[in-house]
Every structure is written in structure tokens, then in C-alpha cells.
Design a protein around this motif. Structure first.
Motif, PDB file in Angstrom:
ATOM      1  N   ALA A   1       0.843  -1.201   0.000  1.00 52.91           N
ATOM      2  CA  ALA A   1       0.000   0.000   0.000  1.00 52.91           C
ATOM      3  C   ALA A   1       0.875   1.246   0.000  1.00 52.91           C
ATOM      4  CB  ALA A   1      -0.925   0.009   1.212  1.00 52.91           C
ATOM      5  N   ALA A   2       0.296   2.343  -0.472  1.00 48.56           N
ATOM      6  CA  ALA A   2       1.018   3.616  -0.477  1.00 48.56           C
ATOM      7  C   ALA A   2       1.100   4.197   0.922  1.00 48.56           C
ATOM      8  CB  ALA A   2       0.342   4.607  -1.418  1.00 48.56           C
ATOM      9  N   LEU A   3       0.117   3.897   1.742  1.00 51.63           N
ATOM     10  CA  LEU A   3       0.162   4.365   3.126  1.00 51.63           C
ATOM     11  C   LEU A   3      -0.534   3.372   4.029  1.00 51.63           C
ATOM     12  CD1 LEU A   3      -2.766   5.647   4.297  1.00 51.63           C
ATOM     13  CD2 LEU A   3      -2.218   7.419   2.657  1.00 51.63           C
TER      14      LEU A   3
ATOM     15  N   ALA B   1     -10.660   6.274   0.445  1.00 51.33           N
ATOM     16  CA  ALA B   1      -9.292   6.474   0.899  1.00 51.33           C
ATOM     17  C   ALA B   1      -9.256   6.609   2.421  1.00 51.33           C
ATOM     18  CB  ALA B   1      -8.688   7.718   0.251  1.00 51.33           C
ATOM     19  N   ILE B   2      -8.159   6.146   3.018  1.00 58.83           N
ATOM     20  CA  ILE B   2      -7.955   6.270   4.460  1.00 58.83           C
ATOM     21  C   ILE B   2      -7.261   7.594   4.744  1.00 58.83           C
ATOM     22  CG2 ILE B   2      -6.841   5.289   6.491  1.00 58.83           C
ATOM     23  CD1 ILE B   2      -9.089   3.565   5.401  1.00 58.83           C
TER      24      ILE B   2
ATOM     25  N   GLY C   1       1.237   7.481  14.088  1.00 57.90           N
ATOM     26  CA  GLY C   1       1.024   6.054  13.899  1.00 57.90           C
ATOM     27  C   GLY C   1       0.728   5.686  12.464  1.00 57.90           C
ATOM     28  N   CYS C   2       1.363   6.374  11.520  1.00 54.41           N
ATOM     29  CA  CYS C   2       1.093   6.113  10.102  1.00 54.41           C
ATOM     30  C   CYS C   2       2.400   6.130   9.318  1.00 54.41           C
ATOM     31  CB  CYS C   2       0.125   7.144   9.530  1.00 54.41           C
ATOM     32  SG  CYS C   2       0.629   8.861   9.775  1.00 54.41           S
ATOM     33  N   ALA C   3       2.386   5.453   8.189  1.00 52.20           N
ATOM     34  CA  ALA C   3       3.561   5.382   7.323  1.00 52.20           C
ATOM     35  C   ALA C   3       3.148   5.595   5.882  1.00 52.20           C
ATOM     36  CB  ALA C   3       4.256   4.027   7.480  1.00 52.20           C
ATOM     37  N   ILE C   4       3.982   6.330   5.137  1.00 52.66           N
ATOM     38  CA  ILE C   4       3.774   6.559   3.707  1.00 52.66           C
ATOM     39  C   ILE C   4       4.968   5.974   2.969  1.00 52.66           C
ATOM     40  CG2 ILE C   4       3.257   8.250   1.932  1.00 52.66           C
ATOM     41  CD1 ILE C   4       3.240   9.557   5.392  1.00 52.66           C
ATOM     42  N   SER C   5       4.717   5.220   1.934  1.00 52.14           N
ATOM     43  CA  SER C   5       5.835   4.655   1.185  1.00 52.14           C
ATOM     44  C   SER C   5       6.665   5.775   0.587  1.00 52.14           C
ATOM     45  CB  SER C   5       5.331   3.715   0.087  1.00 52.14           C
ATOM     46  OG  SER C   5       4.867   4.441  -1.033  1.00 52.14           O
ATOM     47  N   ARG C   6       7.957   5.542   0.517  1.00 53.89           N
ATOM     48  CA  ARG C   6       8.867   6.589   0.023  1.00 53.89           C
ATOM     49  C   ARG C   6       8.530   6.980  -1.408  1.00 53.89           C
ATOM     50  NH1 ARG C   6      10.940  10.363  -1.015  1.00 53.89           N
ATOM     51  NH2 ARG C   6      13.061  11.145  -0.694  1.00 53.89           N
ATOM     52  N   ASP C   7       8.185   6.026  -2.235  1.00 52.08           N
ATOM     53  CA  ASP C   7       7.860   6.324  -3.632  1.00 52.08           C
ATOM     54  C   ASP C   7       6.589   7.165  -3.735  1.00 52.08           C
ATOM     55  OD1 ASP C   7      10.054   4.907  -4.461  1.00 52.08           O
ATOM     56  OD2 ASP C   7       8.943   3.075  -4.936  1.00 52.08           O
ATOM     57  N   ALA C   8       5.581   6.830  -2.929  1.00 50.29           N
ATOM     58  CA  ALA C   8       4.332   7.588  -2.965  1.00 50.29           C
ATOM     59  C   ALA C   8       4.547   9.022  -2.512  1.00 50.29           C
ATOM     60  CB  ALA C   8       3.286   6.908  -2.095  1.00 50.29           C
ATOM     61  N   LEU C   9       5.375   9.209  -1.478  1.00 48.96           N
ATOM     62  CA  LEU C   9       5.639  10.562  -0.986  1.00 48.96           C
ATOM     63  C   LEU C   9       6.408  11.365  -2.018  1.00 48.96           C
ATOM     64  CD1 LEU C   9       4.879  11.957   1.662  1.00 48.96           C
ATOM     65  CD2 LEU C   9       7.210  11.546   2.465  1.00 48.96           C
ATOM     66  N   ALA C  10       7.349  10.721  -2.685  1.00 47.96           N
ATOM     67  CA  ALA C  10       8.101  11.411  -3.736  1.00 47.96           C
ATOM     68  C   ALA C  10       7.185  11.797  -4.899  1.00 47.96           C
ATOM     69  CB  ALA C  10       9.236  10.514  -4.233  1.00 47.96           C
ATOM     70  N   ARG C  11       6.257  10.934  -5.222  1.00 47.95           N
ATOM     71  CA  ARG C  11       5.312  11.243  -6.297  1.00 47.95           C
ATOM     72  C   ARG C  11       4.452  12.452  -5.952  1.00 47.95           C
ATOM     73  NH1 ARG C  11       0.943   6.882  -8.827  1.00 47.95           N
ATOM     74  NH2 ARG C  11      -0.234   8.365 -10.108  1.00 47.95           N
ATOM     75  N   LEU C  12       4.013  12.498  -4.697  1.00 47.62           N
ATOM     76  CA  LEU C  12       3.212  13.635  -4.261  1.00 47.62           C
ATOM     77  C   LEU C  12       4.049  14.909  -4.240  1.00 47.62           C
ATOM     78  CD1 LEU C  12       0.243  13.868  -3.425  1.00 47.62           C
ATOM     79  CD2 LEU C  12       0.982  13.718  -1.042  1.00 47.62           C
ATOM     80  N   ALA C  13       5.299  14.802  -3.810  1.00 47.61           N
ATOM     81  CA  ALA C  13       6.189  15.966  -3.787  1.00 47.61           C
ATOM     82  C   ALA C  13       6.422  16.504  -5.188  1.00 47.61           C
ATOM     83  CB  ALA C  13       7.513  15.594  -3.134  1.00 47.61           C
TER      84      ALA C  13
ATOM     85  N   GLY D   1      -5.210   6.963  -7.170  1.00 46.72           N
ATOM     86  CA  GLY D   1      -5.422   5.552  -7.455  1.00 46.72           C
ATOM     87  C   GLY D   1      -4.518   4.627  -6.661  1.00 46.72           C
ATOM     88  N   LEU D   2      -3.817   5.172  -5.657  1.00 43.35           N
ATOM     89  CA  LEU D   2      -2.928   4.358  -4.834  1.00 43.35           C
ATOM     90  C   LEU D   2      -3.697   3.740  -3.677  1.00 43.35           C
ATOM     91  CD1 LEU D   2       0.150   6.764  -4.738  1.00 43.35           C
ATOM     92  CD2 LEU D   2      -0.240   4.834  -6.272  1.00 43.35           C
ATOM     93  N   LYS D   3      -3.285   2.576  -3.265  1.00 43.11           N
ATOM     94  CA  LYS D   3      -3.969   1.855  -2.189  1.00 43.11           C
ATOM     95  C   LYS D   3      -3.624   2.464  -0.837  1.00 43.11           C
ATOM     96  CE  LYS D   3      -4.505  -2.762  -0.124  1.00 43.11           C
ATOM     97  NZ  LYS D   3      -5.966  -2.680  -0.080  1.00 43.11           N
ATOM     98  N   THR D   4      -4.630   2.664  -0.035  1.00 42.99           N
ATOM     99  CA  THR D   4      -4.432   3.111   1.348  1.00 42.99           C
ATOM    100  C   THR D   4      -4.973   2.025   2.268  1.00 42.99           C
ATOM    101  OG1 THR D   4      -6.559   4.281   1.392  1.00 42.99           O
ATOM    102  CG2 THR D   4      -4.644   5.527   0.656  1.00 42.99           C
TER     103      THR D   4
END
Length: 451
Positions: free
Chosen positions: A179-181, A222-223, A229-241, A268-271
Motif C-alpha cells: 500500500a502507499a500508506l 481512501a484512508i 502512527g502512520c507510514a507513507i511509502s517513500r515512492d508515494a511521498l516522492a510522487r506527491l512531492a 489511485g494508490l492503495k491506502t
């Protein structure tokens, strides 16, 4: 005149609460249908998963934990020491943000001498927004990755007063590829000195993070992140940036965590919401814990920030996109101001009817009789209210025990009063252009963990 005003207010609030009651009942039915279906199918075919399972990952990844801080000298050192001691994970680094005009917080961070802690100074005076501080921490992470040649597997968010679970990073490491997050439950700590104001957070989060988020995921919505208490995948965060001039967190938003989850979902990323027990025999789920505001003023300020950022500014910033489930959840997220108006009207009607009943008992010739339709409406809403009280008590009791479940019943009134005051403050701030910086509340860290 009194009877007419009471009837009009009762009809207005009653119609609104009827719609809210039906809406809430739909969420309950989905939750219980999913719960019993999984018990009858999934849990019979597969063993129940426990967080300790993720202790056996062969190649754990590097985790970056971001902790923004402003005026947190009272708690930040204790939080960092406890986190370093509690976390059952080897490869991580905690990036802690502080402002150049906040030397007390900088000194507290520096007092924790550990190579896994990196203090990051925001080069301008604070406070700005939490999102702005997080963006500076993101820049520090990029610099660290460039310097060391290592890339974070995920970025984890926490606040300066959080109690971090020992297995948290293991869960993120084991699941972030799916998941992305990932959001874990947030369960406030019970404050013996604030059973009513601080305690009402326990009730609300127990129901929201044990039922609401489960339903959101079940219907494909979406969540939204809770900011801790949450984590975002590095790739997803870079995409958003990359979409926001290098800044993954919405710097002008007061609820950047909520927005981030919805923005990733819109791509369209999984949460994913993950509620999992630590080990066999342990009843409480792995969760982020901490003390929430224990005074009326602090609770109103915090709730006003959430309400303004989600229901008012969120409407402007995020609009109404996504599928049916997503739009339904956004509608639920944004109903706070209307709920406050309905509550105020309902309490006003009850007060007027009380005055009328008292006058009739004293012999005044008022002879006010409610309309049969209104009477039926009030009876139906009384049934919905009884169900809501039962649900709140059950979920609070499940998370905190029988006594807290009972306390949640009268605490509903406390929560309603805070919601009304917070809505008034949120609307006032929004009309003035919205909050421009952290609306600071005092934090405490559990004394038994601070040593």
C-alpha cells in the motif's frame, strides 16, 4: 409563541438527526456484516495474524520517522528516550524538527544523545504550520539519503507527545510494499485528571478507529491519515512531492495529514488501515497512544482546527471527487458544522419544552401539544439515539474496559458541547481566511515512561 418556537426547532433538529441516524446506521450495518463475514470465512481458513509475525522479515528496510515540534521542550526528550527504548527495530532514524526561535525545544532534543536522532532546524521563526515543519524534515531526509546513499522504505509520522508501540516499525516494514500508506489505530491514553474532557477523545477515537476506518476501507474510500502512527511509502511521498513543487505536505493546510491520505487515494494508490494484535494472548491492538487535551479551551481549539481543516477548508481544497463510497465518506467528514447547528437547535428546543412543561405544571393555560408527526419523529430519533449510545459504549468498553464504556454515555453531552464551541470557532477562523499557524495546545508525556 414558546410552543411554536419549540416545535419549529424540534422539527428542524429532528429532521437533521433522522438523516444522520440513517447514515450512521448504514455504517454500523456494513461494519457488522463485514465483521461476521470475516469470522465465518477468512478467520476459519487462515490463522489470525499477529504483529510479532513481522519480526521475522529477512531484509528489513530503512525507516525514517518525522517528528515536527514547536514549543515541545516539556515532552520531546521524554518521548525520544521512550521511543528509542521501546521500538523493536534496528534500522531507523528519527528526524525532529524545531525552530530557530525555540531554543528550549532544541536543547531538549540535544539532551538525547543518540546517533539515531537528527535535529533539524527550521531556518525561520516559528510557529508556522505543522505541514511546513514536515516539509523541512522531508528536505532533511533527502539530504541524508543523498549523503549516505540509502533510501528510506517508508516515512513514518509522529507527534512530540506520542507513545510509540514496540512493533510499529515492524508492521510498516512488512506491509508497506502492499500500500502507499498505512494507518494504525490511534487510542488516546486515559487521563485520570480529565475523565470528562480528555476522556471524550477516548470514546470518539475508539469508535472512529475501530469501526469508521474499517468501513472506509471496506467500501473503497481512501484512508485519511491521523498524523501519528502512520507510514507513507517513500515512492508515494516522492510522487506527491513532484506534483507540489517538491513539498509533499500541503503547507497552507492545518490538516495536512488528512489531506495527504485523500490525495494519495485520488491518485489511485492503495491506502490501508491495519488493526492487529501484538502477540497471541494480548487483547489490545498495536496502536499509537498519547494524552489528548484535558481542558475545555484546549479541546475546543484542537477540535476547531480539525473541523476547519476537514469540513471547511477541506471542502475548498479537495472538492468532491472519487467514487460513491469516497463521496459518502467526505460527506460524513464535512457534516461537523451542520451537526453543531442541529445540536444547538435540539438543546434549545428541549429547554423551551422544559419551560413549557414547568409552566403547565404551575397552572399556566398554555396547553401545548406536539404535532403527531413531530411526536413520531422524536420517537424514531430516540431509538437512533439509544442505538448510538449503545455503539459508543460498546466500542469504548472494548478498547478501554467496562467502566470507561459506562462513562462514555454521559460524556456524549460533553462531546456535544465541545463540538458546538469548536464549530463556532472554526467558522469564525474560516471566515477570517483560516488559521495560518499551529494553534498550540499543552502536551504531557506519561510519567511512568519518561524515566
Amino acid at each position: 409563541m414558546l410552543s411554536r418556537a419549540a416545535a419549529e426547532l424540534a422539527l428542524f433538529s429532528g429532521a437533521g438527526f433522522l438523516l444522520f441516524g440513517i447514515n450512521d446506521l448504514a455504517v454500523d450495518l456494513i461494519y457488522f456484516a463485514r465483521h461476521f463475514w470475516r469470522r465465518a470465512t477468512v478467520y476459519k481458513r487462515y490463522r489470525r495474524a499477529y504483529a510479532s509475525h513481522y519480526l521475522f522479515n529477512k531484509n528489513p528496510g530503512f525507516m525514517a520517522v518525522l517528528v515536527p515540534a514547536w514549543d515541545e521542550s516539556a515532552v520531546i526528550a521524554s518521548m525520544l528516550k521512550a521511543t528509542l527504548k521501546r521500538i523493536s527495530y534496528d534500522d531507523y532514524r528519527i528526524f525532529v524538527g524545531h525552530y530557530r526561535n525555540d531554543p528550549a525545544t532544541a536543547a531538549a532534543i540535544a539532551s538525547v544523545a543518540d546517533p539515531r536522532i537528527e535535529a533539524v532546524e527550521v531556518e525561520h521563526d516559528g510557529p508556522t504550520t505543522k505541514a511546513d515543519c514536515l516539509n523541512h524534515l522531508y528536505d532533511a531526509l533527502i539530504a541524508y539519503e543523498a549523503q549516505t546513499g540509502r533510501t528510506a522504505k517508508a516515512v513514518v509520522l509522529h507527534d512530540a507527545e506520542d507513545v510509540v508501540h514496540r512493533y510499529e516499525l515492524r508492521i510498516f516494514d512488512g506491509l508497506i510494499d502492499r500500500a502507499a500508506l498505512i494507518q494504525l489505530p490511534v487510542l488516546p491514553l486515559v487521563d485520570p485528571n480529565s475523565r470528562w474532557i480528555g476522556g471524550h477523545y477516548c470514546d470518539e477515537f475508539a469508535e472512529a478507529h475501530m469501526k469508521e476506518l474499517v468501513v472506509r476501507e471496506a467500501i473503497g474510500a481512501a484512508i485519511p491519515l491521523a498524523g501519528v502512527g502512520c507510514a507513507i511509502s517513500r515512492d508515494a511521498l516522492a510522487r506527491l512531492a513532484a506534483m507540489q513543487e517538491g513539498k509533499p505536505f500541503a503547507g497552507a493546510s492545518m490538516t495536512e495529514d488528512y489531506e495527504l491520505g485523500l490525495r494519495l487515494g485520488a491518485l489511485g494508490l492503495k491506502t490501508m488501515f491495519v488493526r492487529i494484535r501484538p502477540d497471541p494472548g494480548e487483547r489490545a491492538a498495536v496502536a499509537s497512544r498519547g494524552h489528548f487535551p484535558g481542558t475545555l479551551g484546549a479541546a475546543v481549539r484542537q477540535k476547531a482546527r480539525w473541523l476547519g481543516g476537514i469540513a471547511l477548508a477541506g471542502w475548498d481544497r479537495l472538492g468532491w471527487t472519487g467514487g460513491l463510497g469516497e463521496r459518502w465518506m467526505r460527506m460524513r467528514d464535512r457534516r461537523g458544522p451542520l451537526a453543531a447547528v442541529l445540536l444547538l437547535a435540539g438543546y434549545a428546543a428541549a429547554l423551551l419544552w422544559l419551560q413549557i412543561s414547568l409552566a403547565e405544571a404551575l397552572g399556566a393555560p398554555i396547553r401545548a401539544r406536539p404535532d403527531p408527526t413531530l411526536t413520531l419523529l422524536l420517537k424514531v430519533n430516540a431509538g437512533f439515539l439509544a442505538w448510538r449510545i449503545l455503539m459508543r459504549a460498546c466500542f469504548t468498553g472494548w478498547a478501554y474496559g467496562f467502566e470507561e464504556g459506562l462513562r462514555s454515555i454521559p460524556r456524549l453531552v460533553v462531546g456535544n458541547v465541545i463540538a458546538i464551541l469548536a464549530a463556532m470557532r472554526a467558522v469564525s477562523l474560516h471566515a477570517g481566511g483560516g488559521a495560518k499557524r499551529w494553534d498550540k495546545t499543552h502536551h504531557i508525556f506519561p510519567a511512568e515512561l519518561a524515566r
